[in-house]
Design an enzyme around this catalytic site. Structure first.
Site, short mmCIF file in Angstrom:
data_model
loop_
_atom_site.label_atom_id
_atom_site.label_comp_id
_atom_site.label_asym_id
_atom_site.label_seq_id
_atom_site.Cartn_x
_atom_site.Cartn_y
_atom_site.Cartn_z
N ASN A 64 0.91 -1.03 0.30
CA ASN A 64 -0.26 0.48 -0.33
C ASN A 64 0.77 1.48 -0.02
O ASN A 64 1.96 0.97 -0.07
CB ASN A 64 -0.90 -0.12 1.38
CG ASN A 64 -2.07 -0.81 0.44
OD1 ASN A 64 -2.65 -1.07 0.81
ND2 ASN A 64 -2.26 -1.67 2.39
N CYS A 73 -4.21 -8.16 -4.97
CA CYS A 73 -5.19 -7.10 -5.54
C CYS A 73 -5.39 -6.85 -7.16
O CYS A 73 -4.14 -7.45 -8.10
CB CYS A 73 -3.58 -5.69 -5.73
SG CYS A 73 -4.53 -4.18 -6.38
N ASN A 150 -8.07 -10.41 1.76
CA ASN A 150 -7.69 -8.83 2.71
C ASN A 150 -9.21 -8.67 3.28
O ASN A 150 -10.38 -9.32 2.52
CB ASN A 150 -7.14 -7.98 1.85
CG ASN A 150 -7.30 -7.26 0.02
OD1 ASN A 150 -8.97 -8.16 0.06
ND2 ASN A 150 -7.05 -6.59 -0.34
N GLU A 201 -10.55 2.52 1.39
CA GLU A 201 -9.47 1.24 0.73
C GLU A 201 -8.81 1.54 2.28
O GLU A 201 -8.11 2.75 2.78
CB GLU A 201 -8.86 1.44 -0.55
CG GLU A 201 -7.88 1.11 -0.67
CD GLU A 201 -7.35 0.35 -2.28
OE1 GLU A 201 -8.23 -0.17 -2.76
OE2 GLU A 201 -6.87 1.33 -2.26
#
EC number: 5.1.1.7
Length: 273
Positions: A64, A73, A150, A201
């Site tokens: 990130n 991702c 996640n 996010e």
């Protein structure tokens, strides 16, 4: 030595790909954080590092913009897959992530389809702070949670315009209910095949889009009985398609686009870890 990178985006969800095959992983948390700075670095929502792998075409590690890591991702996976397929002139590859092996294919429209694996619903898999029912969380408005590698927490709302995402998002992200924090979704159901999604996010803030969040939101809508098994997920930056039959893996389908490539000089990399 100088570090080459490729800036890409998926419907405005921007990411950087660093090809570190045939070398050691050059990225540290501090360097990822500096690269992610939109004023003094490159700027991105996520960073994907491609490494050598014995049982797949490449291994991906994700960061990130705040220097924290994540297991998967969806947008950056599609971007790395796009680059590798163009490099080898193939239409299908397999990538290893902390989420597991992800099969990626280029479909007839040019978009990339990724098998994102099966969603997880157990409290310890997400994880939650205790043995709780992930389908109805003990928070105001009873959101629903799942993991796509996640954590994801989804709210269904009548009108997205009524949600102050910049206030609600970080409060839920850092709730004690989520020991590893969480992505937060706000979903307005347009019809059973179409949702409007806005995202807070984890580690990044408000995002124009997110592959894994699109998957998590669609999965949670299907679990609630609100959606069919193939859903158009319309984010602020554009739309992707999510398919889930309610039992097996989730498929994420959407475009990716290269923006620019560049080189990070040695002087930028000389920072403390």
């Amino acid at each position: 030595m100088p570090l080459n990178f490729h800036k890409m985006h998926a419907n405005g969800d921007d990411f950087v790909v660093v090809d570190a095959r045939n070398s050691a992983n050059p990225i540290t948390s501090a360097l990822a954080r500096r690269m992610g700075d939109r004023n003094r670095g490159i700027g991105f929502n996520q960073l994907a590092v491609m490494l050598d792998c014995e049982d797949a075409d490449a291994r991906l590690i994700f960061w990130n913009a705040d220097g924290s890591t994540l297991d998967v991702c969806g947008s950056a996976t599609r971007g790395a897959a796009d680059r590798l397929m163009r490099e080898s002139n193939v239409t299908s590859i397999t990538l290893r992530t902390h989420r597991g092996l992800l099969t990626c294919e280029r479909i007839s429209t040019g978009a990339i389809s990724v098998n994102m694996g099966q969603p997880l619903f157990g409290w310890s898999d997400i994880p939650l702070a205790g043995d709780l029912d992930s389908a109805v969380l003990p928070l105001a408005d009873s959101p629903i949670a799942c993991s796509m590698g996640n954590p994801h927490c989804t709210y269904f709302v009548d009108d997205l315009a009524d949600v102050d995402i910049a206030t609600v998002g970080p409060a839920i992200e850092t709730s004690a209910l989520f020991p590893l924090k969480t992505n937060v979704h706000f979903v307005q159901v347009i019809n059973r095949k179409h949702i409007r999604l806005r995202i807070w996010e984890r580690g990044g803030g408000i995002a124009l889009g997110s592959g894994s969040c699109s998957c998590g939101a669609a999965v949670n809508g299907i679990r609630r009985g609100l959606l069919d098994h193939c859903v158009e997920v319309e984010c602020d930056g554009g739309s992707v398609t999510v398919q889930w039959d309610g039992r097996g893996p989730v498929f994420l389908i959407g475009p990716v686009e290269a923006t620019f490539s560049g080189t990070i000089p040695d002087s930028f990399q000389q920072i403390s870890t």
